[in-house]
Design a protein around this motif. Sequence first.
Motif, PDB file in Angstrom:
ATOM      1  N   ARG A  63      40.439  37.388  38.985  1.00 14.21           N
ATOM      2  CA  ARG A  63      41.292  38.478  39.474  1.00 14.21           C
ATOM      3  C   ARG A  63      40.477  39.551  40.178  1.00 14.21           C
ATOM      4  NH1 ARG A  63      46.380  40.577  36.782  1.00 14.21           N
ATOM      5  NH2 ARG A  63      47.090  42.159  38.232  1.00 14.21           N
ATOM      6  N   GLU A  64      40.986  40.032  41.300  1.00 16.60           N
ATOM      7  CA  GLU A  64      40.361  41.163  41.978  1.00 16.60           C
ATOM      8  C   GLU A  64      40.889  42.448  41.355  1.00 16.60           C
ATOM      9  OE1 GLU A  64      39.333  41.626  46.396  1.00 16.60           O
ATOM     10  OE2 GLU A  64      41.158  42.824  46.152  1.00 16.60           O
ATOM     11  N   ILE A  65      39.985  43.378  41.116  1.00 16.01           N
ATOM     12  CA  ILE A  65      40.360  44.672  40.551  1.00 16.01           C
ATOM     13  C   ILE A  65      39.894  45.782  41.484  1.00 16.01           C
ATOM     14  CG2 ILE A  65      40.292  43.852  38.155  1.00 16.01           C
ATOM     15  CD1 ILE A  65      37.540  45.361  37.947  1.00 16.01           C
ATOM     16  N   ARG A  82      36.174  50.832  44.681  1.00 10.59           N
ATOM     17  CA  ARG A  82      35.486  49.579  44.984  1.00 10.59           C
ATOM     18  C   ARG A  82      36.354  48.404  44.541  1.00 10.59           C
ATOM     19  NH1 ARG A  82      32.350  53.503  43.008  1.00 10.59           N
ATOM     20  NH2 ARG A  82      30.336  53.917  43.970  1.00 10.59           N
ATOM     21  N   LYS A  83      36.353  47.345  45.320  1.00  5.99           N
ATOM     22  CA  LYS A  83      37.032  46.098  44.949  1.00  5.99           C
ATOM     23  C   LYS A  83      35.984  45.180  44.332  1.00  5.99           C
ATOM     24  CE  LYS A  83      41.033  46.953  47.009  1.00  5.99           C
ATOM     25  NZ  LYS A  83      42.233  47.210  46.265  1.00  5.99           N
ATOM     26  N   ARG A  84      36.295  44.639  43.176  1.00  9.40           N
ATOM     27  CA  ARG A  84      35.398  43.710  42.498  1.00  9.40           C
ATOM     28  C   ARG A  84      36.227  42.552  41.954  1.00  9.40           C
ATOM     29  NH1 ARG A  84      32.122  46.196  44.948  1.00  9.40           N
ATOM     30  NH2 ARG A  84      30.413  47.427  44.118  1.00  9.40           N
ATOM     31  N   LYS A  85      35.565  41.424  41.750  1.00 12.98           N
ATOM     32  CA  LYS A  85      36.275  40.257  41.237  1.00 12.98           C
ATOM     33  C   LYS A  85      35.757  39.897  39.850  1.00 12.98           C
ATOM     34  CE  LYS A  85      38.163  35.891  42.597  1.00 12.98           C
ATOM     35  NZ  LYS A  85      38.290  34.896  43.640  1.00 12.98           N
ATOM     36  N   ILE A  86      36.698  39.658  38.949  1.00 12.34           N
ATOM     37  CA  ILE A  86      36.372  39.151  37.622  1.00 12.34           C
ATOM     38  C   ILE A  86      36.390  37.634  37.762  1.00 12.34           C
ATOM     39  CG2 ILE A  86      36.973  39.144  35.172  1.00 12.34           C
ATOM     40  CD1 ILE A  86      36.237  41.940  36.584  1.00 12.34           C
ATOM     41  N   LEU A  87      35.228  37.023  37.716  1.00 11.22           N
ATOM     42  CA  LEU A  87      35.107  35.596  37.976  1.00 11.22           C
ATOM     43  C   LEU A  87      35.632  34.764  36.811  1.00 11.22           C
ATOM     44  CD1 LEU A  87      31.556  35.870  39.528  1.00 11.22           C
ATOM     45  CD2 LEU A  87      33.725  35.672  40.754  1.00 11.22           C
ATOM     46  N   ASP A  88      35.377  35.238  35.605  1.00  7.72           N
ATOM     47  CA  ASP A  88      35.871  34.540  34.420  1.00  7.72           C
ATOM     48  C   ASP A  88      35.791  35.481  33.226  1.00  7.72           C
ATOM     49  OD1 ASP A  88      36.968  32.477  32.957  1.00  7.72           O
ATOM     50  OD2 ASP A  88      35.150  31.265  32.885  1.00  7.72           O
ATOM     51  N   ALA A 105      31.353  38.615  36.031  1.00  5.37           N
ATOM     52  CA  ALA A 105      31.917  39.482  37.062  1.00  5.37           C
ATOM     53  C   ALA A 105      30.951  39.652  38.227  1.00  5.37           C
ATOM     54  CB  ALA A 105      32.243  40.847  36.464  1.00  5.37           C
ATOM     55  N   GLU A 106      31.524  40.010  39.371  1.00  2.39           N
ATOM     56  CA  GLU A 106      30.701  40.301  40.536  1.00  2.39           C
ATOM     57  C   GLU A 106      29.760  41.457  40.237  1.00  2.39           C
ATOM     58  OE1 GLU A 106      33.161  39.138  44.538  1.00  2.39           O
ATOM     59  OE2 GLU A 106      33.405  41.156  43.776  1.00  2.39           O
ATOM     60  N   SER A 107      28.652  41.450  40.924  1.00  2.45           N
ATOM     61  CA  SER A 107      27.693  42.537  40.818  1.00  2.45           C
ATOM     62  C   SER A 107      28.379  43.862  41.129  1.00  2.45           C
ATOM     63  CB  SER A 107      26.565  42.292  41.824  1.00  2.45           C
ATOM     64  OG  SER A 107      25.650  43.344  41.818  1.00  2.45           O
ATOM     65  N   GLY A 108      28.059  44.879  40.358  1.00  2.00           N
ATOM     66  CA  GLY A 108      28.612  46.204  40.608  1.00  2.00           C
ATOM     67  C   GLY A 108      29.891  46.506  39.853  1.00  2.00           C
ATOM     68  N   LYS A 123      42.049  49.355  37.939  1.00  2.00           N
ATOM     69  CA  LYS A 123      43.368  48.710  37.949  1.00  2.00           C
ATOM     70  C   LYS A 123      43.252  47.280  38.441  1.00  2.00           C
ATOM     71  CE  LYS A 123      45.624  53.068  38.931  1.00  2.00           C
ATOM     72  NZ  LYS A 123      46.269  53.877  39.924  1.00  2.00           N
ATOM     73  N   PRO A 124      43.757  46.316  37.699  1.00  2.00           N
ATOM     74  CA  PRO A 124      44.192  46.462  36.317  1.00  2.00           C
ATOM     75  C   PRO A 124      42.981  46.477  35.391  1.00  2.00           C
ATOM     76  CG  PRO A 124      44.412  44.179  36.950  1.00  2.00           C
ATOM     77  CD  PRO A 124      43.928  44.932  38.168  1.00  2.00           C
ATOM     78  N   SER A 125      43.200  46.914  34.184  1.00  2.00           N
ATOM     79  CA  SER A 125      42.178  46.884  33.142  1.00  2.00           C
ATOM     80  C   SER A 125      42.723  46.080  31.973  1.00  2.00           C
ATOM     81  CB  SER A 125      41.838  48.299  32.679  1.00  2.00           C
ATOM     82  OG  SER A 125      42.948  48.874  32.008  1.00  2.00           O
TER      83      SER A 125
END
Length: 154
Positions: A63-65, A82-88, A105-108, A123-125
């Motif tokens: 999911r992108e957060i 910032r947009k970050r992706k939760i990989l798993d 998760a992605e770096s950062g 968002k979301p958390s």
Amino acid sequence: MKKLEKEINEYAKGKVEVLGLRFSSKEEVRKIKEAKHPKIYMVKIGYTKKEKIYEAVNALIDREISQATPTRVLHRRADIVRKRKILDIKIKEMKMNEATLIVKAESGTYIKELMTGDGGGTKPSLASLAGDEVKVLELDVIGIGDENEKVERI
């Protein structure tokens, strides 16, 4: 450098070993700082609504957060989203009012804020998806990936 390498190895015997210690060039430092290595975290959380945690964890997989600069670092970072992706993300252990999660998760990515929501800044958390207050009890980086490796499920 050999002397420092020897001191480190004697002090940390059995925990870590340093080989080939040397100074880095400016170019090497620049590349390291710019690299986007995914990280794997183990995070222990506290909550009150156990039944909602499963759903919330599953909703964060791949999911992108959006993360605003956390309040705890606003004094030293630009206030941007910032947009970050939760990989798993998966549950390693679950008890009545606490769980241990493994998060890739992605770096950062600000992991504490991913869990708590930071007052709506992330968002979301996990907290917003579970409809519960979530507290981070422990947080450890347990792995750092290669930015070029294929992302695999944990």
